[in-house]
Scaffold this motif. Structure first.
Motif, short mmCIF file in Angstrom:
data_model
loop_
_atom_site.label_atom_id
_atom_site.label_comp_id
_atom_site.label_asym_id
_atom_site.label_seq_id
_atom_site.Cartn_x
_atom_site.Cartn_y
_atom_site.Cartn_z
N ASP A 101 45.73 11.73 0.67
CA ASP A 101 46.87 12.19 1.56
C ASP A 101 46.36 12.12 3.16
O ASP A 101 46.97 12.43 3.96
CB ASP A 101 47.01 13.92 1.43
N SER A 102 45.37 11.26 3.41
CA SER A 102 44.80 11.01 4.54
C SER A 102 45.44 9.64 5.02
O SER A 102 45.83 8.73 4.30
CB SER A 102 43.35 10.89 4.72
N ASN A 103 45.79 9.46 6.10
CA ASN A 103 46.31 7.86 6.91
C ASN A 103 45.02 7.14 7.15
O ASN A 103 45.47 6.05 7.38
CB ASN A 103 47.06 8.42 8.14
N GLY A 104 43.77 7.52 6.93
CA GLY A 104 42.89 6.74 7.15
C GLY A 104 42.48 5.77 5.91
O GLY A 104 42.38 6.31 4.87
N PRO A 105 42.18 4.54 5.91
CA PRO A 105 41.90 3.84 4.72
C PRO A 105 40.34 3.67 4.36
O PRO A 105 39.64 4.27 5.42
CB PRO A 105 42.18 2.31 5.44
N ILE A 106 39.99 3.49 3.41
CA ILE A 106 38.64 3.04 3.07
C ILE A 106 38.09 2.21 4.01
O ILE A 106 38.53 0.94 3.95
CB ILE A 106 38.27 2.80 1.55
N GLN A 107 36.95 2.38 4.44
CA GLN A 107 36.19 1.29 5.36
C GLN A 107 35.13 0.68 4.59
O GLN A 107 34.15 1.20 4.31
CB GLN A 107 35.79 2.06 6.71
N PHE A 108 35.29 -0.70 4.64
CA PHE A 108 34.20 -1.40 4.08
C PHE A 108 33.83 -2.50 5.16
O PHE A 108 34.34 -3.69 5.23
CB PHE A 108 35.01 -2.20 2.71
N TYR A 109 32.66 -2.14 5.71
CA TYR A 109 32.11 -2.76 6.91
C TYR A 109 30.85 -3.55 6.48
O TYR A 109 29.90 -2.86 5.86
CB TYR A 109 31.88 -1.85 7.92
N GLN A 110 30.69 -4.75 6.77
CA GLN A 110 29.52 -5.53 6.69
C GLN A 110 28.80 -6.06 7.94
O GLN A 110 29.58 -6.51 8.67
CB GLN A 110 29.99 -6.59 5.95
N TYR A 111 27.72 -5.58 8.04
CA TYR A 111 26.91 -6.24 9.22
C TYR A 111 25.62 -6.93 8.58
O TYR A 111 25.68 -7.54 7.36
CB TYR A 111 26.16 -4.72 9.89
N ASP A 112 24.91 -7.49 9.57
CA ASP A 112 23.97 -8.63 9.25
C ASP A 112 22.74 -8.12 8.36
O ASP A 112 22.35 -8.73 7.57
CB ASP A 112 23.07 -8.98 10.52
N ASP A 113 22.72 -6.67 8.42
CA ASP A 113 21.52 -6.27 7.65
C ASP A 113 22.11 -5.23 6.66
O ASP A 113 21.15 -4.61 5.72
CB ASP A 113 20.67 -5.36 8.58
N ARG A 114 23.27 -4.90 6.46
CA ARG A 114 23.76 -3.68 5.54
C ARG A 114 25.29 -3.86 5.40
O ARG A 114 26.02 -4.50 6.06
CB ARG A 114 23.39 -2.36 6.31
N ILE A 115 25.65 -3.15 4.33
CA ILE A 115 27.22 -2.70 3.79
C ILE A 115 27.25 -1.30 3.99
O ILE A 115 26.41 -0.52 3.77
CB ILE A 115 27.51 -3.31 2.57
N GLU A 116 28.40 -0.66 4.68
CA GLU A 116 28.74 0.50 4.77
C GLU A 116 30.10 0.74 4.19
O GLU A 116 30.99 -0.05 4.73
CB GLU A 116 28.85 1.21 6.20
N ILE A 117 30.19 1.57 3.47
CA ILE A 117 31.44 2.12 2.71
C ILE A 117 31.77 3.51 3.02
O ILE A 117 31.16 4.46 2.75
CB ILE A 117 31.60 1.94 1.27
#
Length: 492
Positions: free
Chosen positions: A306-322
């Motif tokens: 029910d949230s308007n925000g998506p799942i954030q699947f972000y990739q950086y040089d040294d890591r992934i953040e979900i």
């Protein structure tokens, strides 16, 4: 909490009870699963637990004096998590000591969200026997679930109609995986009642549930604006870096799940060769495919839709953040995570299991940790401080400077041995430490070796290869189920 032996004795004496099933069999898993399913459904609506009693004659209730082993109790407990009984019932397994001998007892609580299925079929108690539910039985159980359903995915999506569902995906993609072919062949219900039986349609309001739209909707974001996954790859180690790539995974989960699986395998994993010795290479990955996929599946399963925000699947040089909206849910909290789990979206959780994107429940985080450690990524980092959101960080596989220097020295030693194969091989200090651990525990895993030595997977692989090449150890069996055989001692 201990099972009351007085209740068990009373149920053994009352051989006509619909709250007990007695058996002398110790290995009929199907019979046990059907009984547990029937007790969880509680068709008579007792509101009290049912009991599967192993070690007593079904006709007389007489205890026969079985040897109740730990293996039997473990096998009974495993029925809850082997994926065949869905949704998972609440149950406990214990050995109960009676005057005439011991019995194994499974106490099953009535489920607040029936129907419960065993291998796709609904089992119920009909007096002193059990059987497959008929249409009327199933209707009663569905009404009981609807009266108690509290999860968001089970609520009706009132603006939607059956036209908003991709029916071919449900009929051809999902149903054959949810039910055996013979069950589908005999199912004469219309599409609405088929969907209702799985939690995807609400006949009271004549509309799909939120889960139905999420799984099979033609236009999911029309009803649930935040139901998508936003992937962004940043250059550098923060969001201030240049965006190298971005992608929006949108649509129903029947399509998105397979797209994500392929994307992780082909784009995120990043397989590459590294030298194990002068003449050999080993393929390693930045991010293990299964572990990364499992973390994404968890975010899909546990997010608030029910949230308007998506799942954030972000990739950086040294890591992934979900990151997904919705913090820990129900019985899970910062003190007991990840040992305790609870499901914000029970229907979606079951759908992911049916499709094969999650396996046995309550083991995912532990296996993710093992896979990441074995690959050299280190432990996943869970941020539980966000309140209304949940974030996990997966570090890129790497080696620290000390390990790199040690590996350079090892390469030089290996090169010397190759140039002069007759020279005597002597174990370095890291090699001695690993060899000692193998001698102490022939079943030790790569993950445990990495924990105890604080070495990366790639460096550990080189040490193991050297020990093998010089005849100190041999690996018997597979990587997961095998063991180490010691062929030499340090004095040889």
């Amino acid at each position: 909490m201990a099972i009351d032996k007085n209740i068990i004795q009373s149920l053994l004496n009352d051989i006509e009870s619909d709250r007990a099933e007695r058996t002398i069999s110790v290995n009929n898993t199907d019979k046990f699963g059907q009984a547990i399913c029937a007790f969880a459904n509680d068709l008579p609506n007792h509101g009290k637990p049912g009991y599967l009693i192993i070690g007593a004659d079904d006709k007389t209730g007489k205890v026969i004096g079985l040897n109740i082993t730990d293996e039997l109790l473990k096998n009974l407990s495993a029925i809850r998590t082997d994926g065949n009984v869905q949704p998972q019932p609440s149950m406990i397994v214990q050995k109960v000591e009676l005057a005439d001998g011991d019995v194994a007892v499974v106490e099953v609580q009535p489920s607040p969200f029936p129907p419960i299925r065993y291998k796709g079929q609904i089992w119920v108690r009909i007096g002193p026997r059990k059987g497959v539910a008929n249409e009327q039985d199933e209707k009663i159980l569905i009404e009981k679930r609807n009266s108690q359903a509290l999860t968001y995915d089970a609520l009706p999506c009132l603006r939607a109609t059956l036209d908003d569902i991709d029916m071919q995906l449900f009929l051809n993609g999902y149903l054959p995986k949810a039910f055996p072919a013979d069950v589908l062949k005999d199912d004469k219900r219309d599409i609405k009642h088929q969907m209702q039986s799985l939690g995807f349609f609400d006949t009271r309001f004549d509309c799909p549930t939120n889960a139905g739209i999420i799984m099979f909707g033609n236009n999911v974001e029309r009803f649930l604006p935040g139901a998508y996954i936003q992937y962004v790859k940043f250059r550098g180690k923060g969001k201030g870096g240049e965006v190298e790539r971005e992608y929006k995974f949108s649509g129903n989960l029947m399509k998105v799940l397979y797209q994500l699986d392929t994307f992780v395998d082909t784009t995120i994993t990043n397989r590459r060769p590294v030298p194990v010795s002068v003449l050999r290479e080993e393929t390693i990955v930045d991010y293990p495919h299964w572990a990364t996929r499992e973390l994404l599946m968890n975010s899909i399963c546990h997010r608030t839709y029910d949230s308007n925000g998506p799942i954030q699947f972000y990739q950086y040089d040294d890591r992934i953040e979900i990151l997904n909206h919705g913090g820990l849910y129900g019985k899970a909290n910062a003190d007991n995570f990840p040992n305790v789990n609870d499901y914000r979206n029970t229907i979606i959780a079951e759908a992911l299991r049916v499709l094969g994107f999650v396996n046995r429940f309550s083991r995912g985080v532990q296996r993710v940790e093992n896979d990441l450690l074995e690959n050299g990524n280190g432990q996943p980092e869970f941020d539980l401080s966000l309140g209304t959101a949940f974030k996990v960080i997966e570090r890129k596989a790497h080696m620290d400077e000390t390990e790199k220097e040690t590996e350079k020295e090892t390469e030089k030693e290996t090169e010397k041995e190759t140039e002069n194969p007759s020279s005597k091989f002597s174990l370095s200090e890291p090699q001695r430490k690993v060899f000692h651990l193998l001698c102490m525990n022939s079943d030790i895993t790569y993950a445990e070796l990495m924990r105890q030595t604080n070495l990366s997977r790639s460096y550990l692989s080189r040490i193991i290869s050297a020990l093998k090449e010089h005849g100190y150890v041999v690996r018997k069996g597979s990587d997961r189920a095998g063991n180490w055989e010691i062929r030499k001692s340090l004095t040889d």
